[in-house]
Design a protein around this motif. Structure first.
Motif, PDB file in Angstrom:
ATOM      1  N   GLU A 214      47.015  51.245  44.258  1.00 54.09           N
ATOM      2  CA  GLU A 214      48.433  51.434  43.990  1.00 54.09           C
ATOM      3  C   GLU A 214      49.034  52.470  44.934  1.00 54.09           C
ATOM      4  O   GLU A 214      48.319  53.211  45.612  1.00 54.09           O
ATOM      5  CB  GLU A 214      48.635  51.819  42.522  1.00 54.09           C
ATOM      6  N   LEU A 215      50.359  52.497  44.945  1.00 57.69           N
ATOM      7  CA  LEU A 215      51.065  53.401  45.840  1.00 57.69           C
ATOM      8  C   LEU A 215      50.682  54.844  45.513  1.00 57.69           C
ATOM      9  O   LEU A 215      50.450  55.193  44.359  1.00 57.69           O
ATOM     10  CB  LEU A 215      52.575  53.226  45.676  1.00 57.69           C
ATOM     11  N   ARG A 276      44.675  49.313  49.062  1.00 58.10           N
ATOM     12  CA  ARG A 276      44.045  47.998  48.983  1.00 58.10           C
ATOM     13  C   ARG A 276      44.874  47.147  48.041  1.00 58.10           C
ATOM     14  O   ARG A 276      45.185  47.568  46.925  1.00 58.10           O
ATOM     15  CB  ARG A 276      42.627  48.170  48.416  1.00 58.10           C
ATOM     16  N   LEU A 277      45.251  45.977  48.483  1.00 53.21           N
ATOM     17  CA  LEU A 277      45.973  45.076  47.590  1.00 53.21           C
ATOM     18  C   LEU A 277      44.947  44.204  46.895  1.00 53.21           C
ATOM     19  O   LEU A 277      44.281  43.382  47.519  1.00 53.21           O
ATOM     20  CB  LEU A 277      46.983  44.231  48.377  1.00 53.21           C
ATOM     21  N   GLU A 278      44.838  44.426  45.619  1.00 52.69           N
ATOM     22  CA  GLU A 278      43.814  43.718  44.860  1.00 52.69           C
ATOM     23  C   GLU A 278      44.311  42.325  44.511  1.00 52.69           C
ATOM     24  O   GLU A 278      45.395  42.148  43.987  1.00 52.69           O
ATOM     25  CB  GLU A 278      43.510  44.510  43.587  1.00 52.69           C
ATOM     26  N   ARG A 279      43.509  41.344  44.826  1.00 52.66           N
ATOM     27  CA  ARG A 279      43.882  39.958  44.528  1.00 52.66           C
ATOM     28  C   ARG A 279      42.952  39.419  43.457  1.00 52.66           C
ATOM     29  O   ARG A 279      41.764  39.271  43.676  1.00 52.66           O
ATOM     30  CB  ARG A 279      43.775  39.106  45.796  1.00 52.66           C
ATOM     31  N   ARG A 280      43.525  39.138  42.317  1.00 53.29           N
ATOM     32  CA  ARG A 280      42.723  38.561  41.236  1.00 53.29           C
ATOM     33  C   ARG A 280      42.613  37.058  41.463  1.00 53.29           C
ATOM     34  O   ARG A 280      43.357  36.470  42.239  1.00 53.29           O
ATOM     35  CB  ARG A 280      43.399  38.851  39.890  1.00 53.29           C
ATOM     36  N   GLN A 379      39.830  33.570  48.570  1.00 56.44           N
ATOM     37  CA  GLN A 379      40.648  34.723  48.237  1.00 56.44           C
ATOM     38  C   GLN A 379      39.938  36.041  48.472  1.00 56.44           C
ATOM     39  O   GLN A 379      38.740  36.174  48.245  1.00 56.44           O
ATOM     40  CB  GLN A 379      41.036  34.634  46.781  1.00 56.44           C
ATOM     41  N   ASN A 380      40.696  37.011  48.942  1.00 56.19           N
ATOM     42  CA  ASN A 380      40.154  38.334  49.222  1.00 56.19           C
ATOM     43  C   ASN A 380      41.198  39.396  49.003  1.00 56.19           C
ATOM     44  O   ASN A 380      42.389  39.154  49.114  1.00 56.19           O
ATOM     45  CB  ASN A 380      39.757  38.425  50.694  1.00 56.19           C
ATOM     46  N   ASP A 381      40.726  40.603  48.766  1.00 55.46           N
ATOM     47  CA  ASP A 381      41.617  41.755  48.821  1.00 55.46           C
ATOM     48  C   ASP A 381      42.052  41.949  50.273  1.00 55.46           C
ATOM     49  O   ASP A 381      41.318  41.595  51.204  1.00 55.46           O
ATOM     50  CB  ASP A 381      40.877  43.013  48.361  1.00 55.46           C
ATOM     51  N   VAL A 382      43.212  42.521  50.450  1.00 60.69           N
ATOM     52  CA  VAL A 382      43.649  42.865  51.814  1.00 60.69           C
ATOM     53  C   VAL A 382      44.059  44.333  51.840  1.00 60.69           C
ATOM     54  O   VAL A 382      44.306  44.940  50.791  1.00 60.69           O
ATOM     55  CB  VAL A 382      44.815  41.964  52.280  1.00 60.69           C
ATOM     56  N   TYR A 383      44.146  44.871  53.049  1.00 58.12           N
ATOM     57  CA  TYR A 383      44.368  46.306  53.200  1.00 58.12           C
ATOM     58  C   TYR A 383      45.696  46.578  53.887  1.00 58.12           C
ATOM     59  O   TYR A 383      45.963  46.058  54.962  1.00 58.12           O
ATOM     60  CB  TYR A 383      43.207  46.926  53.987  1.00 58.12           C
TER      61      TYR A 383
ATOM     62  N   TYR B 679      51.351  41.721  39.855  1.00 60.89           N
ATOM     63  CA  TYR B 679      50.224  42.348  40.535  1.00 60.89           C
ATOM     64  C   TYR B 679      49.109  42.692  39.558  1.00 60.89           C
ATOM     65  O   TYR B 679      49.371  43.202  38.471  1.00 60.89           O
ATOM     66  CB  TYR B 679      50.749  43.606  41.227  1.00 60.89           C
ATOM     67  N   LYS B 680      47.896  42.395  39.940  1.00 62.79           N
ATOM     68  CA  LYS B 680      46.710  42.669  39.134  1.00 62.79           C
ATOM     69  C   LYS B 680      46.812  42.070  37.727  1.00 62.79           C
ATOM     70  O   LYS B 680      46.398  42.683  36.738  1.00 62.79           O
ATOM     71  CB  LYS B 680      46.433  44.190  39.062  1.00 62.79           C
ATOM     72  N   GLU B 681      47.405  40.902  37.658  1.00 66.49           N
ATOM     73  CA  GLU B 681      47.520  40.147  36.402  1.00 66.49           C
ATOM     74  C   GLU B 681      48.262  40.912  35.315  1.00 66.49           C
ATOM     75  O   GLU B 681      48.028  40.711  34.123  1.00 66.49           O
ATOM     76  CB  GLU B 681      46.135  39.682  35.917  1.00 66.49           C
ATOM     77  N   GLN B 682      49.167  41.792  35.718  1.00 72.27           N
ATOM     78  CA  GLN B 682      49.990  42.480  34.726  1.00 72.27           C
ATOM     79  C   GLN B 682      51.282  41.703  34.565  1.00 72.27           C
ATOM     80  O   GLN B 682      51.736  41.028  35.478  1.00 72.27           O
ATOM     81  CB  GLN B 682      50.313  43.905  35.219  1.00 72.27           C
TER      82      GLN B 682
END
Lengths: 526, 1014
Positions: A214-215, A276-280, A379-383, B679-682
């Motif tokens: 997160e920011l 890190r942008l988390e991708r579910r 799918q992947n996280d990106v930075y 974002y993050k399934e929220q």
């Protein structure tokens, strides 16, 4: 006649009962901002909504095709070629040119609406936890605004270093439904100032504590470093760098390898990662879909694009002892090589003497940076930012100062060579060796130092969406040839090279904006 | 109607007898061409109001003098005039009306007016044109029959509603351009007709000008198509009729000149010799020796058999008449696995009291259809589009290699890569299903009561109820269901479904007044209230992952329960509702003077749910006038039996501003928010609609001048119409600065104009006892011009698209870079830049307005109608001219990237080499071909002339049927779409799209039919 009158009266009574006909519609619609954004919690949910615009995948896709990162894949069915992405076509209607502009402007518009609502709620907020929550949300909103301006600035500003030159629209106002409002481009100095102001206000409000998804304050400093590397405000760059240094580092070679393993949880503590942008599983674009249709693997029969041969050759130089040897079963120690090239690739050492069709079938270099997950194969996280990027930005400052070479040691960032040393030590996966696998040698001039930085960035950030802006910022200074594809990768398309001073390294203002906004001025060349 | 007429005439007749004006008694029999008497025909003395009806034997008696002209009128037959001679017997033979007949009546939902007294532009099609044709949807049958009505079918799927019906040019850009359909007074909620039986239709009135459509106010802007179903007459014996057709449909030909197997290999080998640098390899000697050739078109398409049966019963007593029909039809599609089956039931009941003051009627029709449809047409995915597979599959591959399993399909992909297309499609055909069941009910009831001699009060209530059940599945061993799935997923297969209910209820209450003063001044007036309310509900579900042992299409049997480790098997569900409504009050007035002059006016106030309170109400109106020149005294000796000049002017509205039908596009005047997974399934909150506060109706103002004529007792007849139709407040996407969070928003700004001429003429070249030959021609010219657009530049173009709009140009005009030929020096493609110079790298600035669009400027039809002693022959040609479309299939069939990947057009043999410098295609490697797709290189003319319909048959004479106790027997053979002349290369020149890629073509159909009447 009595019947006639009775009929008319009957009709009149029906008339008054029929307003339900035109008071119909979709009963699920909600249009009142005061109901939707009624409290601090809903503002926070609005901020979550803004993350949907936080898209790095599109940039990676565009940059990998448009630069010298990719080569044509074994089962390419016209992807990226028929539409001109791979052949250096860029116009005011190009997809990413339009979407990058639109997405960032959309972010800012929504930020400004929510800022307005946050300020209304803050006036009446009494509970301390509400005030904190609203302030945290406000910090995030200002950060999104600064970041969106920075992203627009980076791609659409023709000349970063002329304070009076044209940049993008300074979007500091609430815009709801006055569609006739038109804004001209502000100057470079105005945009930079505006970004700085938002960052300093966000910093003063503070963020809720969180992990690297997160920011955060670090993210603010990363924006500043990147911005100043463009405007060449090196004083500001080093100040922001100093705030990041310590809390972050380039990470170890293991950190680096695991960063691209989406089944790993090591990413949470990786000091290289600033955001890190988390991708579910069911969310996010799926970055590898730009090159693969099914999954990231050799057995993925649909491989649209592969690693460009010229990039592979650069990666291959990192370990001189192994240079030219076919890549088999992970027989390399440089983690950049290991992360970029998929282990199941097939390398033809004599590739340049093959015919085109032999080359296609015998030299299969697969992009391995985004391996996907078991449950979501593409799918992947990106930075958004990595400290290594920040550190190499400092190297640009060092080069400009003439601090090109000298003693090199871990933690010593006083010259370009030492900075590269710090990175390479931590990209060597041979744990029996505490030195880099190799070091570049020529730091004989400022231009040479810039060239080394550009080369280091090429291998470090392959397929992370940096190459286009790196060439823009450093290409001419470094005396680079620009984007150069291997002759084998461009024989069928004729698109072999793009010079570093090409007008195509600045985005055009999108057609939609040019058509709708007569205050807009197009960038040179388009 | 008829009985009322008799009553009035008798009164006058009695009066005249008293005066003693009679000279002699003339009797006669009114018969059909076959010699059957016609009871109930009206016989009138021309120039007077004197007349009578024929009795049950078709006989009439009138007191006439020599030289008097009588005119005989009976519905369904052409009015005929005869002159009294010295004889006291005057028999009259009536000829049945055909489709080009312009007499008859003009019907709209609210009024019925004789053609003579009508001042509006309207065309009528009767059951004769529609009945027994092998088209699943009646709308296709109207093609080329009505001047100004452009019908282009975009799919050969039986019963598809993918048919563009455009009357007098595109009247909107974003909004609906299709006419309103009204069946027996019930406005249809959608243009879906696949469940309706065309054989039930009695007549179709196409209302064109403002004089005719303003009464429909908010929905009349694009014209109105009024469909009337069959009814029985009072006092009629039971009549049973059977209509049956059996037909064979086949694919039309294409002109892509695809390679055969050996031809393709020799092309590739030669190309490789010419371009050693190209990325494809040549075929090996062994491969080249193999002469296998397979036609994949035959693998995906079939010769389709269809049949349709309709049985109807009509009967009437003194106070009640009833028409009942049942129908069954089964249409196979020419693409394997596509079809339409339907069952229809209809009952129309009309009643009256003894005095005739109270009348009532009900129409009930219940229809059920099942269709197997195709998905994936128009896409370029190699595992999805059968139409693409048919042309692009490599011609030396054969289906035998595919073993009918997932593993086999997967192995094909490993082996052939992108060339595995046909095998993946065979697998899809084996494992995929997509079907819709539709139940559609149209119900209408009406009651009218004559309060006194002048006033009638009436009300009618109708409902259109439709429910659709859609099922989609991929079996667990489907390659498509397993492709790209996570490595640890164990169970596969997809089942999803949609249930959709929609009901639209309309109620109209009216008070009508009718009075004649001094015999010459007739007034008609009406006041109406109309209420329309519609409800929509859609529920959907989806599941993935099935135990193959239990998997059953159309069910979720064998569905795997969701578990904690993953979310593969989580079911999805959704439920949406929507409501819509309109409320209106309106009035009509008509004045007739001596059947020579007429004036009509309508005014209507409408409220729509789509707009804010400020813009909710709209006022629409029209005036229309006529002059029946042929009824003037000075015309009594002329050859014209009919000459009428008419004109109209008025305003109608279009509330369907996004063309989404009665539902949808609501709330556009508001800022709207929605919730979503962020974002993050929220859970997140988002803005979902930018408001257009000034949203309002699109307004169409139309003027029309027309002339109807008939000469030599209607031996030559026709009409000409000239119109101008201007649309203002067009609801258009207006490009806006990105500061607004979007780059375009729709707003009411802009105008466009359609101007045109329509002509329909029919002439009886031969007309005698035994033979009649009629030639008919109709045509229209429509000029479509955009007048005003929101952007200062005066044009609208969505970046990346092939067409746009500009002021002074057509709607959806192709906007492309102009191709300038192949450079003889190096084989690259040359284009013109904006200054007219050659460029090799064109950009958007080099695009030009081409003046071309996919909507024809000229369209129409012509044909002949021959009858001879019971034999008949009908032939109909249709044409559309100045039609241009982008042939995306041709792109795929000629792009060098697909050499050795997919089959190609042999046109590409003319590629550039240093020795073939005058080539039509560029060099095969290293060229700038990627620029071709945004240019006019692939724009092709799609104008066509088509032999749309031919029918040959025999109509048995009644007397020859007596021994079988039949009252009618008709047998015929017919053909549809028999031949098309066009430059278009694809299967079907007809399409409703500007850009065509692998779509379902309409077939060529041969059929035989029989009509039996008891």
């Amino acid at each position: 006649m009595k019947k006639v009158i009775l009929s008319i009266m009957l009709a009149a009574s029906v008339l008054t009962a029929c307003s339900d006909a035109y008071e119909a519609g979709d009963p699920t619609q909600r249009s009142d901002e005061n109901i939707v954004f009624a409290n601090a919690n809903e503002i926070a949910r609005g901020v979550i909504g803004l993350y949907s615009n936080f898209n790095i995948e599109g940039e990676i896709n565009f940059v990998s095709y448009f630069t010298d990162e990719l080569g044509v894949g074994i089962t390419n069915g016209g992807q990226g070629i028929n539409d001109g992405s791979y052949t250096f076509q860029i116009t005011p209607a190009t997809g990413f040119v339009t979407s990058h502009w639109g997405t960032n402007m959309n972010t800012i518009n929504r930020v400004n609406r929510m800022l307005n609502r946050v300020d209304e709620l803050l006036k009446n907020a009494t509970k301390p936890e509400d005030i904190t929550s609203l302030n945290n949300s406000k910090a995030s909103l200002l950060t999104f605004r600064a970041y969106a301006h920075y992203r627009l600035f980076a791609y659409y500003t023709p000349n970063y270093t002329n304070p009076n030159g044209l940049s993008v629209i300074k979007f500091d106002f609430l815009q709801t439904d006055d569609y006739n409002r038109l804004e001209a481009r502000s100057t470079v100095a105005e945009i930079v100032k505006f970004i700085e102001d938002d960052i300093s206000e966000a910093r003063s409000l503070g963020f809720a504590p969180s992990d690297n998804t997160e920011l955060s304050e670090s993210f603010l400093d990363a924006i500043l470093v990147k911005l100043y590397s463009m405007t060449e405000n090196y004083t500001g760059l080093e100040e922001a760098f100093d705030r990041l240094n310590g809390a972050h580092s380039v990470g170890t070679s293991l950190d680096h390898l695991l960063m691209f393993d989406d089944e790993s949880s090591a990413k949470f503590g990786n000091p290289d990662i600033i955001l890190r942008l988390e991708r579910r599983v069911n969310q996010g674009g799926g970055v590898a879909g730009a090159w693969y249709s099914e999954r990231v693997a050799r057995e993925s029969r649909m491989i649209y694009m592969e690693v460009g041969r010229s990039l592979y050759n650069e990666l291959d130089k990192l370990e001189p002892e192994m240079q030219g040897e076919p890549f088999v079963g992970g027989n390399r120690y440089d983690t950049r090589f290991l992360s970029t090239i998929l282990a199941t690739s097939v390398v033809a050492t004599n590739y340049s003497s093959l015919t085109q069709d032999q080359y296609k079938l015998q030299d299969i270099l697969l992009v391995g940076k985004y391996k996907g997950r078991t449950q979501a194969p593409l799918q992947n996280d990106v930075y958004a930012f990595r400290f290594t990027d920040i550190l190499l930005s400092l190297a640009e400052k060092r080069a400009s100062e003439g601090k090109l070479t000298g003693a090199h040691a871990i933690g010593d960032f006083s010259n370009v060579e030492s900075i590269i040393y710090n990175i390479r030590v931590n990209r060597n996966a041979n744990f029996e060796m505490s030195e880099p696998l190799s070091m570049p040698t020529n730091f004989s001039s400022i231009q040479q130092a810039y060239a080394r930085i550009l080369e280091e960035r090429r291998v470090e950030f392959a397929f992370e969406g940096h190459r286009y802006l790196d060439m823009r910022r450093l290409g001419v200074k470094a005396g680079s040839q620009g984007f150069v594809r291997d002759a084998m990768d461009c024989a069928s398309t004729g698109a072999c090279r793009l010079e570093p001073n090409s007008f195509k390294l600045v985005f055009p203002i999108p057609s939609t904006e040019m058509i709708s906004n007569n205050k807009m001025v197009q960038n040179p060349g388009y | 109607m008829r009985s009322k007429f008799t009553w009035i005439l008798t009164l006058f007749f009695a009066l005249m007898m008293q005066v003693g004006f009679a000279q002699k008694q003339v009797t006669g029999v009114v018969k059909t061409q076959d010699g059957d008497p016609i009871p109930g025909a009206t016989v009138m003395l021309v120039g007077t109001n004197l007349g009578t009806d024929t009795d049950e034997e078709g006989k009439y008696t009138l007191i006439l003098k020599k030289g008097d002209k009588i005119k005989v009128v009976y519905e369904g037959f052409r009015p005929t005039t005869a002159t009294v001679s010295d004889a006291t017997v005057l028999n009259v033979t009536l000829v049945e009306e055909d489709i080009t007949e312009l007499k008859g009546i003009v019907v709209d939902t609210y009024r019925t007016v004789s053609k003579e007294q009508s001042a509006v532009a309207a065309s009528t099609i009767t059951s004769k044109t529609i009945e027994g044709r092998p088209n699943a949807s009646f709308i296709q049958t109207l093609q080329g029959q009505v001047p100004g009505l452009n019908i282009s079918t975009g799919s050969g799927q039986p019963g598809s509603n993918n048919t563009a019906v455009i009357l007098r040019g595109l009247g909107s850009i974003s909004g609906s351009v299709e006419p309103l359909y009204v069946i027996d007074g019930v406005p249809m909620s959608s243009d879906r007709f696949r469940s309706l039986n065309p054989n039930d239709i009695e007549s179709i009135n196409v209302l064109k000008d403002a004089g005719a459509t303003a009464i429909y106010g908010n929905r009349g802007a694009n014209g109105v198509i009024v469909i009337t179903t069959k009814t029985a007459s009072f006092d009629s014996a039971l009549s049973v009729k059977y209509v049956g057709t059996t037909s064979l449909s086949v694919l039309q030909d294409n002109n892509y000149k695809l390679f055969n197997g050996p031809g393709y290999k020799s092309f590739v080998n030669q190309a490789k010799k010419d371009y050693p640098n190209a990325t494809f390899s040549a075929y090996s000697a062994a491969q080249t020796r193999d002469m296998t050739d397979f036609n994949w078109v035959d693998e995906f398409f079939r010769d389709a058999i269809s049949q349709s049966h309709t049985l109807s019963f009509s009967v009437g007593s003194k106070n009640l008449s009833s028409f009942t029909s049942v129908g069954y039809a089964d249409f196979e599609g020419i693409l394997k696995n596509t079809d339409l089956k339907r069952f229809n039931f209809r009952s129309n009941l009309n009643g009256k009291n003894n005095s005739g003051r109270l009348t009532f009627g009900t129409n009930v029709s219940a229809n059920f259809s099942k269709s197997s449809l195709v998905q994936g047409n128009g896409t370029a995915f190699l595992n999805d589009n059968y139409f693409m597979g048919a042309v692009r599959s490599l011609p030396y591959l054969t289906p035998a290699e595919y073993e009918g399993t997932y593993e086999s399909a997967d192995a094909m992909l490993d082996k052939y890569g992108n060339s595995a297309m046909p095998y993946l499609l065979l697998d899809k055909r084996r494992t995929n299903g997509f079907s819709q069941d539709e139940f559609k009910m149209l119900v209408n009831g009406n009651i009218n009561y004559k309060l006194n001699d002048d006033f009638t009060v009436g009300t009618q209530i109708g409902a259109d109820y439709q429910t659709i059940t859609q099922d989609t599945y991929y079996t667990p061993d489907s390659w498509n269901a397993r492709y790209g799935m996570p490595a640890d997923q164990e169970f596969f297969g997809i089942v999803s479904g949609i249930n959709e209910d929609r009901v639209i209820i309309n109620a109209t209450t009216s008070l009508k007044w009718n009075k004649t003063f001094n015999e010459k001044h007739t007034f008609n007036a009406g006041a109406y209230l109309e209420y329309i309310k519609a409800h929509f509900k859609n529920s959907s579900f989806g599941r993935e992952g099935f135990d193959p042992i239990f998997f059953t299409p159309g069910t979720t049997a064998g569905a795997i329960a969701d578990s904690e480790e993953n979310d593969y098997y989580v079911p999805t569900a959704g439920l949406t509702v929507d409501n819509a409504g309109l409320f209106s009050y309106f009035a009509t007035a008509a004045y007739d003077f001596d059947r020579r002059y007429g004036l009509d006016a309508t005014v209507r106030r409408d409220a729509s749910y789509r707009f804010t309170a400020d813009n909710r109400w709209g006022t629409f109106w029209s005036v229309a006038g006529r002059w029946n020149i042929s009824n003037e005294a000075f015309m009594s000796e002329s050859v014209f039996n009919n000459l009428k000049l008419r004109g109209s002017y008025g305003k109608t509205g279009n509330q369907d501003i996004l063309g989404t039908g009665i539902f949808g596009a609501s709330g556009l005047f508001n800022t709207l928010y929605s919730t979503g997974l962020g974002y993050k399934e929220q859970s997140a909150l988002l803005i979902s609609n930018l408001p257009n506060r000034n949203l309002q109706w699109e307004v169409i103002t139309q003027s029309n001048i027309g002339l109807d004529f008939g000469v030599w007792n209607d031996r030559l007849r026709g009409s000409v119409d000239v119109y101008r139709k201007q649309t203002d407040d067009l609801y258009l996407p207006r490009q806006i600065s990105a500061i607004n969070a979007a780059t375009s928003i729709n707003s009411n700004f802009g105008s466009l104009k359609n101007e045109g001429v329509e002509l329909i003429v029919a002439g009886d070249v031969i007309r005698n006892e035994n033979t009649r030959l009629t030639i008919n021609v109709n045509g229209s010219y429509n000029k479509n011009v955009v007048l005003d657009l929101p952007n200062e530049e005066g044009y609208y173009w969505q970046p990346g698209s092939l067409a746009g709009h500009r002021e002074g140009g057509k709607v959806n005009e192709l906007y492309l870079v102009e191709f300038a030929g192949i450079d003889p020096k190096d084989g690259n493609m040359m284009f013109y830049d904006k200054n007219g110079n050659i460029t090799y790298e064109p950009n958007d600035n080099d695009r030009k307005w081409t003046g071309k669009s996919a909507i024809p400027t000229y369209q129409g039809g012509f044909g002949l109608d021959l009858e001879h002693k019971g034999w008949f022959l009908n032939a109909n040609f249709t044409y559309a001219l100045d039609v241009w479309r982008y042939d995306n299939d041709y792109f795929f069939l000629t792009a060098p990237t697909y050499i050795k990947v997919a089959n190609m057009s042999s046109d590409v043999l003319d590629y550039w080499t240093p020795t073939n410098t005058d080539a039509s295609f560029p060099k095969l490697a290293g060229s700038n071909f990627s620029y071709a797709s945004g240019t006019d290189f692939y724009v092709k003319e799609a104008s066509y002339l088509r032999l749309r319909y031919v029918s040959v048959g025999y109509n048995f004479k009644k007397k020859d049927l007596a021994f079988m106790k039949l009252s009618g027997l008709r047998v015929y053979a017919q053909g549809e779409n028999l031949h098309t002349w066009s430059k278009w290369k694809g299967w079907d020149a007809e399409s409703n799209r500007s850009v065509d890629l692998s779509q379902y073509p309409t077939p060529k159909t041969f059929s035989v039919g029989v009509e039996v009447q008891f």
